[in-house]
Design an enzyme around this catalytic site. Structure first.
Site, PDB file in Angstrom:
ATOM      1  NE  ARG A  55      21.601  -9.113   4.525  1.00  0.00           N
ATOM      2  CZ  ARG A  55      22.829  -9.517   4.167  1.00  0.00           C
ATOM      3  NH1 ARG A  55      22.990 -10.303   3.103  1.00  0.00           N
ATOM      4  NH2 ARG A  55      23.886  -9.175   4.869  1.00  0.00           N
ATOM      5  CE1 TYR A 107      -2.450   0.223  -1.184  1.00  0.00           C
ATOM      6  CE2 TYR A 107      -0.190  -0.132  -1.861  1.00  0.00           C
ATOM      7  CZ  TYR A 107      -1.102   0.299  -0.924  1.00  0.00           C
ATOM      8  OH  TYR A 107      -0.658   0.814   0.258  1.00  0.00           O
ATOM      9  CG  ASP A 178      -1.439  -7.320  -5.952  1.00  0.00           C
ATOM     10  OD1 ASP A 178      -1.989  -8.097  -5.145  1.00  0.00           O
ATOM     11  OD2 ASP A 178      -1.000  -6.200  -5.625  1.00  0.00           O
ATOM     12  CE  LYS A 203      -3.042  -4.240   2.592  1.00  0.00           C
ATOM     13  NZ  LYS A 203      -2.890  -3.888   1.197  1.00  0.00           N
TER      14      LYS A 203
HETATM   15  C1  PLP Z   1      -1.959  -3.175   0.384  1.00  0.00           C
HETATM   16  C2  PLP Z   1      -1.685  -3.599  -0.991  1.00  0.00           C
HETATM   17  C3  PLP Z   1      -0.380  -3.642  -1.490  1.00  0.00           C
HETATM   18  C4  PLP Z   1       0.805  -3.172  -0.678  1.00  0.00           C
HETATM   19  O1  PLP Z   1       1.056  -4.015   0.407  1.00  0.00           O
HETATM   20  P1  PLP Z   1       1.687  -3.528   1.807  1.00  0.00           P
HETATM   21  O2  PLP Z   1       1.715  -4.789   2.594  1.00  0.00           O
HETATM   22  O3  PLP Z   1       0.774  -2.488   2.366  1.00  0.00           O
HETATM   23  O4  PLP Z   1       3.029  -2.988   1.512  1.00  0.00           O
HETATM   24  C5  PLP Z   1      -0.196  -4.132  -2.774  1.00  0.00           C
HETATM   25  N1  PLP Z   1      -1.240  -4.533  -3.545  1.00  0.00           N
HETATM   26  C6  PLP Z   1      -2.514  -4.486  -3.086  1.00  0.00           C
HETATM   27  C7  PLP Z   1      -3.622  -4.950  -3.972  1.00  0.00           C
HETATM   28  C8  PLP Z   1      -2.777  -4.020  -1.810  1.00  0.00           C
HETATM   29  O5  PLP Z   1      -4.042  -3.954  -1.380  1.00  0.00           O
END
Ligand code: PLP
Length: 386
Positions: A55, A107, A178, A203
């Site tokens: 963890r 998002y 982000d 992604k």
């Molecule tokens: C998909 C996404 C998230 C969330 O991420 P997960 O891995 O699906 O939890 C956050 N910010 C952006 C810009 C995203 O495209």
């Protein structure tokens, strides 16, 4: 000479000739091993191998964190079980009464977290279109941070990171970016003054639509300590196998980003010639309002394209008819995906806000993959035909 990003994706900073001990470590495995273990035996009382319990840390996760940290030019990176786990953990650095200015076009899951969970923990939010609005006027004595995506998901609004960092620092606030859409291959917000970078590693970083992951990257030592305490305490660290999948995905980040971007540019040009397409939103287009800022702060324009059809029926029809391109949530993988923000990624954004942001029911989002561009265009052509 520091290593370039393509090389760092594979080799971290290791350029010196390995001594014998280092060469024998992990039996010389070229692919970093998956340490599928929960706990670690200690050689004696008060002695440790450097690992105690997974963890807190695991060698495979640690290797991934080092690479992400190097790519984003931070001092520390933590790997979590999803992008949302990363953003949720980051919200734990704030306390009841704190206020954040957040972009209104984020998002959908991030908006859902802020509106339903963070707010319950006493954190307050003001939404702004950070690309256009006068953000400084919204700062209150309780404001602690500005939270942006650039380009935003899905409307591709571009915020000047450096200008936003200057505003944030004048008022002692953190700038959180982000960076999911660009990946560190194209954009490194910490170099432009941001304090914290978050990622959905699911992604472009992982890149193969086969695992979820999230990252937080920071520069500041005190913040780094806080995050290490939080990940140890709340336990949402990325498991070893998933860490390995992301490590493997990152090896090809550079070639994937280049190819996907090249495909996206071709598709954008083609979409612009289609009568039923009323708008194509891509920051690589010179008519995009964020084009200049994008050129200044990013090494590319990415592989995300948002476009609008002339009718809702047409938009739904395209989703029904695509074959090669898959109608699915998510983005940034080698396979091209088409998404309907209204009912998928942004379904939980209040309708009024969704429409205000420009996410109309005619709007589709394309995450361009690395297939042959002509095959993708042919698929879109048959899907757009009456
Ligand atoms: C998909 C996404 C998230 C969330 O991420 P997960 O891995 O699906 O939890 C956050 N910010 C952006 C810009 C995203 O495209």
């Amino acid at each position: 000479m520091p290593l370039s990003i393509e090389t760092k994706c594979l080799h971290l900073e290791k350029t010196e000739k390995l001594d014998e001990a280092a060469a024998c470590l992990h039996y010389g495995a070229i692919s970093f091993p998956i340490y599928q273990t929960a706990t670690y035996a200690h050689p004696g009382v008060g002695k440790s191998t450097g690992f105690d319990y997974s963890r807190l840390q695991n060698p495979t996760r640690e290797q991934l964190e080092k690479i992400i940290c190097a790519l984003e030019h931070g001092t520390d990176a933590v790997a979590l079980s999803s992008g949302m786990a990363a953003i949720a953990l980051l919200m734990e650095i704030f306390k009841p009464g704190d206020h954040l200015i957040v972009d209104s076009d984020l998002y959908g899951g991030t908006i859902r977290l802020f509106d339903n969970v963070s707010i319950k923990n006493g954190i307050n939010f003001t939404r702004a279109n950070c690309a256009n609005d006068e953000v400084e006027a919204l700062i209150k004595p309780e404001t602690k941070a500005i939270y942006i995506e650039t380009p935003t998901n899905p409307m591709m609004n571009v915020t000047d990171i450096q200008a936003m960092a200057e505003i944030a620092h004048r008022h002692n606030l953190l700038l959180i970016v982000d960076n999911t859409f660009m990946s560190p291959y194209f954009q490194t917000p910490l170099d432009l003054g941001a304090d914290v970078v978050v990622h959905s590693g699911t992604k472009f970083l992982a890149g193969h639509n086969d695992t979820l992951a999230g990252f937080i990257i920071v520069k500041d030592e005190a913040l780094k300590e806080k995050l290490r305490f939080l990940i140890k305490t709340t336990g949402s660290g990325l498991p070893p196998f998933d860490s390995w999948l992301v490590l493997r995905g990152i090896k090809t980040l550079a070639v994937r980003m280049e190819k996907a971007q090249e495909n996206a540019a071709k598709i954008v040009e083609w979409l612009k010639t289609q009568k039923c397409v009323t708008k194509v939103i891509y920051p690589g287009l010179s008519e995009h309002p964020g084009h200049k800022v994008m050129k200044k702060q990013s090494r590319g324009f990415g592989a995300m394209v948002t476009f609008r059809l002339n009718t809702v029926e047409k938009a739904l029809n395209v989703l029904e008819k695509v074959r090669l391109i898959k109608y699915a949530e998510s983005l940034g993988g080698v396979e091209t995906l088409i998404t309907y923000p209204t009912t998928q990624t942004h379904a939980d954004v209040p309708e009024e806000l969704r429409l205000k942001n420009g996410i109309t029911p005619e709007t589709l989002r394309l995450s361009v993959g690395i297939e042959n561009a002509d095959d993708l265009i042919a698929d879109l052509a048959q899907a757009l035909k009456d």
